[in-house]
Design a protein around this motif. Structure first.
Motif, PDB file in Angstrom:
ATOM      1  N   GLU A 206      29.620  44.964  54.821  1.00  0.00           N
ATOM      2  CA  GLU A 206      29.419  46.203  54.607  1.00  0.00           C
ATOM      3  C   GLU A 206      30.349  46.808  53.733  1.00  0.00           C
ATOM      4  N   VAL A 207      31.953  46.561  53.875  1.00  0.00           N
ATOM      5  CA  VAL A 207      32.820  47.103  52.848  1.00  0.00           C
ATOM      6  C   VAL A 207      32.181  46.855  51.327  1.00  0.00           C
ATOM      7  N   VAL A 208      31.914  45.711  51.111  1.00  0.00           N
ATOM      8  CA  VAL A 208      31.551  45.443  49.948  1.00  0.00           C
ATOM      9  C   VAL A 208      30.319  45.964  49.328  1.00  0.00           C
ATOM     10  N   ASP A 209      29.359  46.328  50.200  1.00  0.00           N
ATOM     11  CA  ASP A 209      28.247  47.074  49.822  1.00  0.00           C
ATOM     12  C   ASP A 209      28.490  48.597  49.736  1.00  0.00           C
ATOM     13  N   ARG A 210      29.242  48.822  50.599  1.00  0.00           N
ATOM     14  CA  ARG A 210      29.683  50.463  50.195  1.00  0.00           C
ATOM     15  C   ARG A 210      30.198  50.593  48.899  1.00  0.00           C
ATOM     16  N   LEU A 211      31.364  49.543  48.723  1.00  0.00           N
ATOM     17  CA  LEU A 211      32.059  49.879  47.403  1.00  0.00           C
ATOM     18  C   LEU A 211      31.181  50.066  46.067  1.00  0.00           C
ATOM     19  N   GLY A 212      30.200  48.831  45.986  1.00  0.00           N
ATOM     20  CA  GLY A 212      29.345  48.844  44.930  1.00  0.00           C
ATOM     21  C   GLY A 212      30.119  48.750  43.650  1.00  0.00           C
ATOM     22  N   SER A 213      31.094  47.865  43.593  1.00  0.00           N
ATOM     23  CA  SER A 213      31.717  47.681  42.250  1.00  0.00           C
ATOM     24  C   SER A 213      32.206  46.335  42.178  1.00  0.00           C
ATOM     25  N   TYR A 214      32.974  45.993  41.193  1.00  0.00           N
ATOM     26  CA  TYR A 214      33.307  44.478  40.817  1.00  0.00           C
ATOM     27  C   TYR A 214      34.254  43.830  42.213  1.00  0.00           C
ATOM     28  N   ALA A 215      33.886  42.931  42.573  1.00  0.00           N
ATOM     29  CA  ALA A 215      34.473  42.267  43.559  1.00  0.00           C
ATOM     30  C   ALA A 215      34.277  40.460  43.271  1.00  0.00           C
ATOM     31  N   GLU A 216      35.345  39.912  43.515  1.00  0.00           N
ATOM     32  CA  GLU A 216      35.587  38.512  43.359  1.00  0.00           C
ATOM     33  C   GLU A 216      36.376  37.715  44.421  1.00  0.00           C
TER      34      GLU A 216
ATOM     35  N   SER B  82      38.526  35.452  46.128  1.00  0.00           N
ATOM     36  CA  SER B  82      40.197  35.227  46.298  1.00  0.00           C
ATOM     37  C   SER B  82      40.379  33.721  46.039  1.00  0.00           C
ATOM     38  N   PRO B  83      41.688  33.170  45.705  1.00  0.00           N
ATOM     39  CA  PRO B  83      42.138  31.994  45.258  1.00  0.00           C
ATOM     40  C   PRO B  83      41.694  30.954  46.572  1.00  0.00           C
ATOM     41  N   SER B  84      42.002  31.656  47.685  1.00  0.00           N
ATOM     42  CA  SER B  84      41.733  30.500  49.038  1.00  0.00           C
ATOM     43  C   SER B  84      40.410  30.589  49.230  1.00  0.00           C
ATOM     44  N   GLU B  85      39.405  31.216  48.715  1.00  0.00           N
ATOM     45  CA  GLU B  85      37.937  31.313  48.788  1.00  0.00           C
ATOM     46  C   GLU B  85      37.649  31.832  50.297  1.00  0.00           C
ATOM     47  N   THR B  86      38.575  32.096  51.346  1.00  0.00           N
ATOM     48  CA  THR B  86      38.377  32.880  52.508  1.00  0.00           C
ATOM     49  C   THR B  86      38.205  34.386  52.236  1.00  0.00           C
ATOM     50  N   GLY B  87      38.520  35.010  51.324  1.00  0.00           N
ATOM     51  CA  GLY B  87      38.686  36.314  51.305  1.00  0.00           C
ATOM     52  C   GLY B  87      38.167  37.138  49.937  1.00  0.00           C
ATOM     53  N   LEU B  88      37.996  38.286  49.702  1.00  0.00           N
ATOM     54  CA  LEU B  88      37.626  38.783  48.339  1.00  0.00           C
ATOM     55  C   LEU B  88      38.560  39.975  47.938  1.00  0.00           C
ATOM     56  N   LYS B  89      38.490  40.083  46.769  1.00  0.00           N
ATOM     57  CA  LYS B  89      39.279  41.467  46.059  1.00  0.00           C
ATOM     58  C   LYS B  89      38.289  42.071  45.458  1.00  0.00           C
ATOM     59  N   ALA B  90      38.152  43.493  45.780  1.00  0.00           N
ATOM     60  CA  ALA B  90      37.378  44.386  45.004  1.00  0.00           C
ATOM     61  C   ALA B  90      38.189  45.313  44.245  1.00  0.00           C
ATOM     62  N   ILE B  91      37.763  45.691  42.989  1.00  0.00           N
ATOM     63  CA  ILE B  91      38.346  46.567  42.445  1.00  0.00           C
ATOM     64  C   ILE B  91      37.626  47.674  41.924  1.00  0.00           C
ATOM     65  N   VAL B  92      38.007  48.959  42.187  1.00  0.00           N
ATOM     66  CA  VAL B  92      37.190  49.944  41.970  1.00  0.00           C
ATOM     67  C   VAL B  92      38.120  51.014  41.308  1.00  0.00           C
TER      68      VAL B  92
ATOM     69  N   ASP C 129      35.951  35.369  39.563  1.00  0.00           N
ATOM     70  CA  ASP C 129      34.879  34.291  40.231  1.00  0.00           C
ATOM     71  C   ASP C 129      34.113  35.550  40.962  1.00  0.00           C
ATOM     72  N   ILE C 130      33.110  35.904  40.353  1.00  0.00           N
ATOM     73  CA  ILE C 130      32.439  37.191  40.935  1.00  0.00           C
ATOM     74  C   ILE C 130      31.794  37.001  42.228  1.00  0.00           C
ATOM     75  N   ALA C 131      31.899  37.958  43.100  1.00  0.00           N
ATOM     76  CA  ALA C 131      31.138  37.738  44.462  1.00  0.00           C
ATOM     77  C   ALA C 131      30.184  39.078  44.239  1.00  0.00           C
ATOM     78  N   GLY C 132      28.956  38.681  44.455  1.00  0.00           N
ATOM     79  CA  GLY C 132      27.816  39.766  44.366  1.00  0.00           C
ATOM     80  C   GLY C 132      27.277  40.099  42.988  1.00  0.00           C
ATOM     81  N   VAL C 133      26.981  41.433  42.967  1.00  0.00           N
ATOM     82  CA  VAL C 133      25.812  41.748  41.632  1.00  0.00           C
ATOM     83  C   VAL C 133      26.749  42.446  40.760  1.00  0.00           C
ATOM     84  N   HIS C 134      27.813  42.999  40.857  1.00  0.00           N
ATOM     85  CA  HIS C 134      28.667  43.840  40.066  1.00  0.00           C
ATOM     86  C   HIS C 134      29.493  43.224  39.144  1.00  0.00           C
ATOM     87  N   SER C 135      29.400  43.312  37.798  1.00  0.00           N
ATOM     88  CA  SER C 135      30.346  42.690  36.790  1.00  0.00           C
ATOM     89  C   SER C 135      31.153  43.679  36.311  1.00  0.00           C
TER      90      SER C 135
END
Length: 311
Positions: A111-121, A123-133, A163-169
């Motif tokens: 839900e958070v990633v969808d609402r942000l609609g921006s680049y997300a990747e 994380s090194p642990s592969e259990t999380g994401l980092k979005a940059i807006v 390591d892009i997560a989602g559709v936003h580059s």
């Protein structure tokens, strides 16, 4: 320690490449209450020594950070980006939101990633994401432990994997989504304008009393340096020096936006940038700096005698 090194440089958003705010990083293990704790620490790509998120002299271009990480794989575990007040970026860190095996996001993270609609990747642990807006609004840094959601505007670095997560580059403006995150996950009210710090209720000492008290305090030498316009104590970072002085003033003034502003204008740090509008709300750089200083104090303010103003 099993460490996976990876960063896909070609996937890093173009909007971030032009900023010389890049560092390397490595895992550093220490013990906390008898338990091993692994944390990420930033490194200066030029020297390999520890970098500081408040010292631009310890950051480099993206190319130099990548080159250093590749040449020192045993010492550098990746590259990272430092957020500052002078760039348009806001980082959103989502911990434990992803199944590392399937790659599926848990509902709250999706839900958070969808609402942000921006680049997300990933994380090194592969259990999380980092979005940059991006956003030019008044977005304070906040942390929440459950779920593991953090928002950072400045003085913080993010590991960058590409390591892009989602559709936003590419990064996108997510002001509305950031406001939704604060309302949804950080419901406590956050004042954003001078009007929310009423002087009649906050001012408890005269200006000269505040200055004299600050100069004679145990950290008076620090106050004196900042008051006289010196930024050396903050590694020459003018914005960090501004915030440091405002925090000291806020401690002595209390949550009185107007008095902090009035005193700062008398200091050697005051410059024309103070009154420049940097945000879509119409807030100036000075307004936002004071707001952050007061919020950072929480409820920790000096308790003046009841009749201090009349003395």
């Amino acid at each position: 320690m099993n460490i996976k090194h990876h960063f896909q440089v070609d996937n890093i958003p173009d909007s971030m490449r032009e900023y010389d705010q890049w560092v390397c990083w490595k895992y550093y293990s220490d013990k906390n209450n008898g338990r091993d704790r692994r944390r990420k620490v930033p490194l200066n790509p030029r020297t390999g020594r520890f970098a500081k998120v408040t010292d631009g002299n310890t950051w480099t271009s993206l190319d130099q950070a990548v080159e250093s990480a590749i040449e020192n794989p045993l010492h550098c575990h990746g590259i990272g980006f430092v957020f500052t007040e002078d760039d348009p970026f806001v980082g959103v860190d989502l911990d434990d939101c992803r199944n590392p095996v399937t790659g599926h996001l848990y509902p709250w993270g999706q839900e958070v990633v969808d609402r942000l609609g921006s680049y997300a990747e990933v994380s090194p642990s592969e259990t999380g994401l980092k979005a940059i807006v991006t956003s030019d609004a008044l977005i304070p840094s906040r942390r929440r432990s459950n779920p593991g959601l953090e928002v950072y505007r400045s003085s913080r670095f993010f590991t960058i994997t590409g390591d892009i997560a989602g559709v936003h580059s590419e990064t996108s403006d997510a002001t509305d989504a950031l406001r939704w995150i604060h309302q949804r996950y950080f419901p406590d009210p956050v004042p954003s304008t001078a009007d929310e710090f009423p002087e009649s209720k906050s001012m408890v000492a005269r200006d000269e009393q505040v200055v004299n008290k600050a100069l004679s305090a145990r950290n008076g030498s620090k106050f004196r340096g900042l008051w006289n316009g010196e930024a050396q104590a903050n590694e020459g970072n003018q914005s960090e020096a501004d915030l440091s002085l405002c925090r000291l003033l806020a401690f002595w003034c209390g949550p009185c936006h107007q008095q902090v502003d009035r005193l700062f204008r008398q200091s050697g740090l005051f410059r024309s940038k103070w009154d420049e509008k940097h945000y879509s709300s119409g807030a100036t750089y000075g307004m936002e700096t004071i707001r952050k200083a007061i919020l950072a104090q929480g409820n920790v303010f000096y308790r003046w005698p009841v009749h201090a103003r009349s003395q």
